[in-house]
Motif scaffolding. Sequence first.
Motif, PDB file in Angstrom:
ATOM      1  N   LEU A 198      -9.800 -16.182 -33.571  1.00 50.49           N
ATOM      2  CA  LEU A 198      -9.775 -16.209 -32.115  1.00 50.49           C
ATOM      3  C   LEU A 198      -8.950 -15.043 -31.598  1.00 50.49           C
ATOM      4  N   PRO A 199      -9.558 -14.161 -30.796  1.00 51.62           N
ATOM      5  CA  PRO A 199      -8.775 -13.051 -30.228  1.00 51.62           C
ATOM      6  C   PRO A 199      -7.944 -13.517 -29.052  1.00 51.62           C
ATOM      7  N   TRP A 200      -6.855 -12.821 -28.797  1.00 56.07           N
ATOM      8  CA  TRP A 200      -5.992 -13.101 -27.650  1.00 56.07           C
ATOM      9  C   TRP A 200      -6.309 -12.075 -26.581  1.00 56.07           C
ATOM     10  N   PHE A 201      -6.557 -12.535 -25.359  1.00 51.04           N
ATOM     11  CA  PHE A 201      -6.805 -11.637 -24.243  1.00 51.04           C
ATOM     12  C   PHE A 201      -5.674 -11.792 -23.234  1.00 51.04           C
ATOM     13  N   ASP A 217      -7.748  -2.592 -31.527  1.00 56.81           N
ATOM     14  CA  ASP A 217      -6.549  -3.257 -32.030  1.00 56.81           C
ATOM     15  C   ASP A 217      -6.175  -4.374 -31.068  1.00 56.81           C
ATOM     16  N   TYR A 218      -6.123  -5.581 -31.569  1.00 57.45           N
ATOM     17  CA  TYR A 218      -5.816  -6.727 -30.717  1.00 57.45           C
ATOM     18  C   TYR A 218      -5.174  -7.818 -31.553  1.00 57.45           C
ATOM     19  N   MET A 219      -4.454  -8.691 -30.864  1.00 59.79           N
ATOM     20  CA  MET A 219      -3.833  -9.827 -31.544  1.00 59.79           C
ATOM     21  C   MET A 219      -4.885 -10.911 -31.736  1.00 59.79           C
ATOM     22  N   ALA A 229     -12.389  -2.713 -38.531  1.00 56.38           N
ATOM     23  CA  ALA A 229     -11.878  -3.275 -37.289  1.00 56.38           C
ATOM     24  C   ALA A 229     -13.049  -3.529 -36.349  1.00 56.38           C
ATOM     25  N   GLN A 230     -13.123  -4.720 -35.845  1.00 58.50           N
ATOM     26  CA  GLN A 230     -14.196  -5.068 -34.920  1.00 58.50           C
ATOM     27  C   GLN A 230     -13.713  -4.784 -33.506  1.00 58.50           C
ATOM     28  N   SER A 231     -14.481  -4.016 -32.761  1.00 65.41           N
ATOM     29  CA  SER A 231     -14.080  -3.715 -31.390  1.00 65.41           C
ATOM     30  C   SER A 231     -14.532  -4.840 -30.479  1.00 65.41           C
ATOM     31  N   LEU A 232     -13.726  -5.136 -29.474  1.00 65.59           N
ATOM     32  CA  LEU A 232     -14.021  -6.194 -28.516  1.00 65.59           C
ATOM     33  C   LEU A 232     -14.026  -5.629 -27.113  1.00 65.59           C
ATOM     34  N   VAL A 233     -14.872  -6.190 -26.283  1.00 67.93           N
ATOM     35  CA  VAL A 233     -14.895  -5.830 -24.866  1.00 67.93           C
ATOM     36  C   VAL A 233     -14.075  -6.885 -24.138  1.00 67.93           C
TER      37      VAL A 233
END
Length: 103
Positions: A51-54, A39-41, A21-25
């Motif tokens: 493309l991550p959803w913020f 954990d992200y969509m 799992a890649q962590s995102l800021v």
Amino acid sequence: MKTIVGGLLFLLGTLSGVTQAQSLVLPLYGEGAQETVTDYMKTTLPSGEILPWFPIPEVVIVRKRVWSSEEARREYLRFRRNVLKVLPYAIYAQKDTTSWIGI
């Protein structure tokens, strides 16, 4: 035999990349500290790009604008009208600058 071993190594390499799992800021909107999530969509494009959803917090404006004078109100409305008229041309010019430069 080499193709089977190569295929297995490729499969193991791709599976190990999927499980990590890649962590995102998260981007910071306003005040506070930046948050890191694991954990992200996300959406995967047909090209394979992920493309991550913020989530962006909802902004509700509940207060009416109070003008210092009628002249200030008219000046704002005139400025707003002028910007709304020119904005489509500015966007078009920004997109089309490379065609007349000769790049």
